[in-house]
Design a protein around this motif. Structure first.
Motif, PDB file in Angstrom:
ATOM      1  N   LEU A   1     -12.711  68.415 -45.176  1.00  0.00           N
ATOM      2  CA  LEU A   1     -11.518  67.598 -44.924  1.00  0.00           C
ATOM      3  C   LEU A   1     -10.220  68.363 -45.214  1.00  0.00           C
ATOM      4  CD1 LEU A   1     -12.744  64.178 -46.349  1.00  0.00           C
ATOM      5  CD2 LEU A   1     -12.655  64.893 -43.949  1.00  0.00           C
ATOM      6  N   PRO A   2      -9.980  69.460 -44.486  1.00  0.00           N
ATOM      7  CA  PRO A   2      -8.766  70.240 -44.737  1.00  0.00           C
ATOM      8  C   PRO A   2      -7.510  69.466 -44.350  1.00  0.00           C
ATOM      9  CG  PRO A   2      -9.784  70.940 -42.691  1.00  0.00           C
ATOM     10  CD  PRO A   2     -10.733  69.962 -43.340  1.00  0.00           C
ATOM     11  N   ASP A   3      -6.439  69.723 -45.081  1.00  0.00           N
ATOM     12  CA  ASP A   3      -5.158  69.130 -44.720  1.00  0.00           C
ATOM     13  C   ASP A   3      -4.673  69.683 -43.385  1.00  0.00           C
ATOM     14  OD1 ASP A   3      -4.576  67.494 -47.098  1.00  0.00           O
ATOM     15  OD2 ASP A   3      -4.527  69.435 -48.130  1.00  0.00           O
ATOM     16  N   VAL A   4      -4.926  70.985 -43.176  1.00  0.00           N
ATOM     17  CA  VAL A   4      -4.445  71.674 -41.975  1.00  0.00           C
ATOM     18  C   VAL A   4      -5.529  72.609 -41.460  1.00  0.00           C
ATOM     19  CG1 VAL A   4      -2.633  73.160 -41.004  1.00  0.00           C
ATOM     20  CG2 VAL A   4      -2.109  71.692 -42.966  1.00  0.00           C
ATOM     21  N   THR A   5      -5.663  72.696 -40.147  1.00  0.00           N
ATOM     22  CA  THR A   5      -6.545  73.677 -39.523  1.00  0.00           C
ATOM     23  C   THR A   5      -5.683  74.568 -38.652  1.00  0.00           C
ATOM     24  OG1 THR A   5      -8.380  72.111 -39.507  1.00  0.00           O
ATOM     25  CG2 THR A   5      -8.565  74.029 -38.055  1.00  0.00           C
ATOM     26  N   VAL A   6      -5.800  75.879 -38.862  1.00  0.00           N
ATOM     27  CA  VAL A   6      -5.036  76.866 -38.096  1.00  0.00           C
ATOM     28  C   VAL A   6      -5.988  77.530 -37.118  1.00  0.00           C
ATOM     29  CG1 VAL A   6      -3.685  78.999 -38.193  1.00  0.00           C
ATOM     30  CG2 VAL A   6      -3.422  77.264 -39.993  1.00  0.00           C
ATOM     31  N   LEU A   7      -5.647  77.465 -35.842  1.00  0.00           N
ATOM     32  CA  LEU A   7      -6.460  78.047 -34.783  1.00  0.00           C
ATOM     33  C   LEU A   7      -5.760  79.271 -34.220  1.00  0.00           C
ATOM     34  CD1 LEU A   7      -7.141  74.672 -32.976  1.00  0.00           C
ATOM     35  CD2 LEU A   7      -8.607  75.806 -34.628  1.00  0.00           C
ATOM     36  N   ASP A   8      -6.481  80.391 -34.207  1.00  0.00           N
ATOM     37  CA  ASP A   8      -5.947  81.639 -33.687  1.00  0.00           C
ATOM     38  C   ASP A   8      -6.591  81.915 -32.329  1.00  0.00           C
ATOM     39  OD1 ASP A   8      -4.367  84.189 -34.609  1.00  0.00           O
ATOM     40  OD2 ASP A   8      -6.192  84.912 -33.610  1.00  0.00           O
TER      41      ASP A   8
ATOM     42  N   GLY B   1      -4.063  68.180 -39.934  1.00  0.00           N
ATOM     43  CA  GLY B   1      -2.989  68.706 -39.112  1.00  0.00           C
ATOM     44  C   GLY B   1      -3.528  69.928 -38.383  1.00  0.00           C
ATOM     45  N   VAL B   2      -3.032  70.207 -37.191  1.00  0.00           N
ATOM     46  CA  VAL B   2      -3.537  71.327 -36.402  1.00  0.00           C
ATOM     47  C   VAL B   2      -2.371  72.221 -35.999  1.00  0.00           C
ATOM     48  CG1 VAL B   2      -4.764  72.021 -34.301  1.00  0.00           C
ATOM     49  CG2 VAL B   2      -5.444  69.935 -35.506  1.00  0.00           C
ATOM     50  N   ILE B   3      -2.559  73.522 -36.245  1.00  0.00           N
ATOM     51  CA  ILE B   3      -1.583  74.520 -35.803  1.00  0.00           C
ATOM     52  C   ILE B   3      -2.307  75.467 -34.861  1.00  0.00           C
ATOM     53  CG2 ILE B   3      -0.043  76.402 -36.478  1.00  0.00           C
ATOM     54  CD1 ILE B   3       0.153  75.020 -39.250  1.00  0.00           C
ATOM     55  N   LEU B   4      -1.797  75.585 -33.657  1.00  0.00           N
ATOM     56  CA  LEU B   4      -2.348  76.510 -32.673  1.00  0.00           C
ATOM     57  C   LEU B   4      -1.420  77.708 -32.577  1.00  0.00           C
ATOM     58  CD1 LEU B   4      -4.319  77.277 -30.385  1.00  0.00           C
ATOM     59  CD2 LEU B   4      -2.856  75.955 -28.831  1.00  0.00           C
ATOM     60  N   ARG B   5      -1.926  78.861 -32.991  1.00  0.00           N
ATOM     61  CA  ARG B   5      -1.165  80.102 -32.837  1.00  0.00           C
ATOM     62  C   ARG B   5      -1.290  80.515 -31.374  1.00  0.00           C
ATOM     63  NH1 ARG B   5      -2.569  84.603 -36.141  1.00  0.00           N
ATOM     64  NH2 ARG B   5      -0.386  85.159 -36.050  1.00  0.00           N
ATOM     65  N   THR B   6      -0.198  80.790 -30.741  1.00  0.00           N
ATOM     66  CA  THR B   6      -0.212  81.032 -29.300  1.00  0.00           C
ATOM     67  C   THR B   6       0.212  82.444 -28.932  1.00  0.00           C
ATOM     68  OG1 THR B   6       2.061  80.250 -29.043  1.00  0.00           O
ATOM     69  CG2 THR B   6       0.302  78.616 -28.791  1.00  0.00           C
ATOM     70  N   THR B   7      -0.283  82.859 -27.782  1.00  0.00           N
ATOM     71  CA  THR B   7       0.162  84.064 -27.092  1.00  0.00           C
ATOM     72  C   THR B   7       0.654  83.569 -25.738  1.00  0.00           C
ATOM     73  OG1 THR B   7      -1.976  84.461 -26.045  1.00  0.00           O
ATOM     74  CG2 THR B   7      -1.628  85.456 -28.225  1.00  0.00           C
ATOM     75  N   PRO B   8       1.313  84.413 -24.951  1.00  0.00           N
ATOM     76  CA  PRO B   8       1.730  83.934 -23.634  1.00  0.00           C
ATOM     77  C   PRO B   8       0.560  83.391 -22.801  1.00  0.00           C
ATOM     78  CG  PRO B   8       2.874  85.951 -24.148  1.00  0.00           C
ATOM     79  CD  PRO B   8       1.861  85.727 -25.250  1.00  0.00           C
ATOM     80  N   ALA B   9      -0.637  83.946 -22.981  1.00  0.00           N
ATOM     81  CA  ALA B   9      -1.798  83.505 -22.205  1.00  0.00           C
ATOM     82  C   ALA B   9      -2.357  82.166 -22.692  1.00  0.00           C
ATOM     83  CB  ALA B   9      -2.895  84.555 -22.258  1.00  0.00           C
ATOM     84  N   THR B  10      -2.188  81.833 -23.975  1.00  0.00           N
ATOM     85  CA  THR B  10      -2.776  80.608 -24.515  1.00  0.00           C
ATOM     86  C   THR B  10      -1.766  79.486 -24.708  1.00  0.00           C
ATOM     87  OG1 THR B  10      -2.465  81.323 -26.809  1.00  0.00           O
ATOM     88  CG2 THR B  10      -4.581  81.858 -25.757  1.00  0.00           C
TER      89      THR B  10
ATOM     90  N   HIS C   1       0.716  71.463 -33.607  1.00  0.00           N
ATOM     91  CA  HIS C   1       1.914  72.281 -33.767  1.00  0.00           C
ATOM     92  C   HIS C   1       1.637  73.637 -33.145  1.00  0.00           C
ATOM     93  CE1 HIS C   1       4.011  69.755 -36.814  1.00  0.00           C
ATOM     94  NE2 HIS C   1       2.783  69.284 -36.928  1.00  0.00           N
ATOM     95  N   LEU C   2       2.565  74.150 -32.370  1.00  0.00           N
ATOM     96  CA  LEU C   2       2.427  75.481 -31.791  1.00  0.00           C
ATOM     97  C   LEU C   2       3.200  76.474 -32.636  1.00  0.00           C
ATOM     98  CD1 LEU C   2       2.907  74.694 -27.987  1.00  0.00           C
ATOM     99  CD2 LEU C   2       0.783  74.900 -29.273  1.00  0.00           C
ATOM    100  N   ALA C   3       2.597  77.635 -32.856  1.00  0.00           N
ATOM    101  CA  ALA C   3       3.248  78.710 -33.615  1.00  0.00           C
ATOM    102  C   ALA C   3       2.961  80.017 -32.885  1.00  0.00           C
ATOM    103  CB  ALA C   3       2.716  78.771 -35.040  1.00  0.00           C
ATOM    104  N   ALA C   4       3.988  80.612 -32.336  1.00  0.00           N
ATOM    105  CA  ALA C   4       3.803  81.867 -31.606  1.00  0.00           C
ATOM    106  C   ALA C   4       3.187  82.913 -32.526  1.00  0.00           C
ATOM    107  CB  ALA C   4       5.124  82.358 -31.048  1.00  0.00           C
ATOM    108  N   ARG C   5       2.159  83.557 -32.039  1.00  0.00           N
ATOM    109  CA  ARG C   5       1.425  84.536 -32.839  1.00  0.00           C
ATOM    110  C   ARG C   5       2.298  85.708 -33.280  1.00  0.00           C
ATOM    111  NH1 ARG C   5      -3.989  87.695 -30.968  1.00  0.00           N
ATOM    112  NH2 ARG C   5      -5.140  87.406 -32.887  1.00  0.00           N
ATOM    113  N   ASP C   6       3.285  86.068 -32.485  1.00  0.00           N
ATOM    114  CA  ASP C   6       4.138  87.211 -32.825  1.00  0.00           C
ATOM    115  C   ASP C   6       5.362  86.815 -33.654  1.00  0.00           C
ATOM    116  OD1 ASP C   6       5.498  85.901 -30.824  1.00  0.00           O
ATOM    117  OD2 ASP C   6       5.749  87.651 -29.543  1.00  0.00           O
ATOM    118  N   ASP C   7       5.494  85.548 -34.004  1.00  0.00           N
ATOM    119  CA  ASP C   7       6.596  85.074 -34.834  1.00  0.00           C
ATOM    120  C   ASP C   7       6.080  84.931 -36.264  1.00  0.00           C
ATOM    121  OD1 ASP C   7       8.510  83.623 -36.245  1.00  0.00           O
ATOM    122  OD2 ASP C   7       8.947  82.282 -34.565  1.00  0.00           O
TER     123      ASP C   7
END
Length: 142
Positions: free
Chosen positions: A58-65, A89-98, A114-120
């Motif tokens: 039961l994580p508070d947040v899951t980060v997906l790379d 909560g879900v954070i999707l680390r993104t690249t231009p392709a994803t 939540h989206l978070a650019a992988r290069d940021d």
């Protein structure tokens, strides 16, 4: 909110599940642990295994790379994580392709991810802190 991006409740630590390869998880874990209000409790490259772990941990947040293995439908993973009690909560680390995967469009529109650019370098921590603030302001025990 504390000056270091922490939370007003003393001792509150947000748990984080990482879905990323070992190579990507190591620097992510280090980055997340720089803020003492967040702790990575597990990581796996498999979305299917991540969902199984999330049901137990039961994580508070899951980060997906984007490096995670494609062993399940990403939209099903998001829906599964959001259906937990309490929802992760879900954070999707993104690249231009994803950044705009068609199968994620409906989930992204709902605002559950939540989206978070992988290069940021700051985007991941900004998203974690945003989720932490929301959780703090919605404490069901108050």
């Amino acid at each position: 909110m504390a000056a270091d991006g922490g939370f007003a409740h003393a001792g509150r630590v947000m748990t984080v599940l990482l879905v990323a390869t070992d190579e990507e998880a190591a620097p992510l874990r280090e980055r997340i642990h720089r803020n003492h209000h967040f702790r990575v409790i597990s990581h796996t490259p498999s979305p299917r295994l991540a969902l199984a772990q999330a049901h137990v941990l039961l994580p508070d947040v899951t980060v997906l790379d984007p490096s995670m293995h494609g062993d399940s439908d990403p939209a099903a993973l998001f829906i599964g994580l959001r259906s937990l009690t309490p929802p992760s909560g879900v954070i999707l680390r993104t690249t231009p392709a994803t950044a705009v995967l068609p199968e994620l469009h409906a989930v992204l529109e709902e605002g559950a991810v939540h989206l978070a650019a992988r290069d940021d370098q700051d985007a991941l921590m900004d998203a974690l802190i945003t989720i932490g603030r929301r959780r703090e302001s919605c404490d069901p025990d108050q």
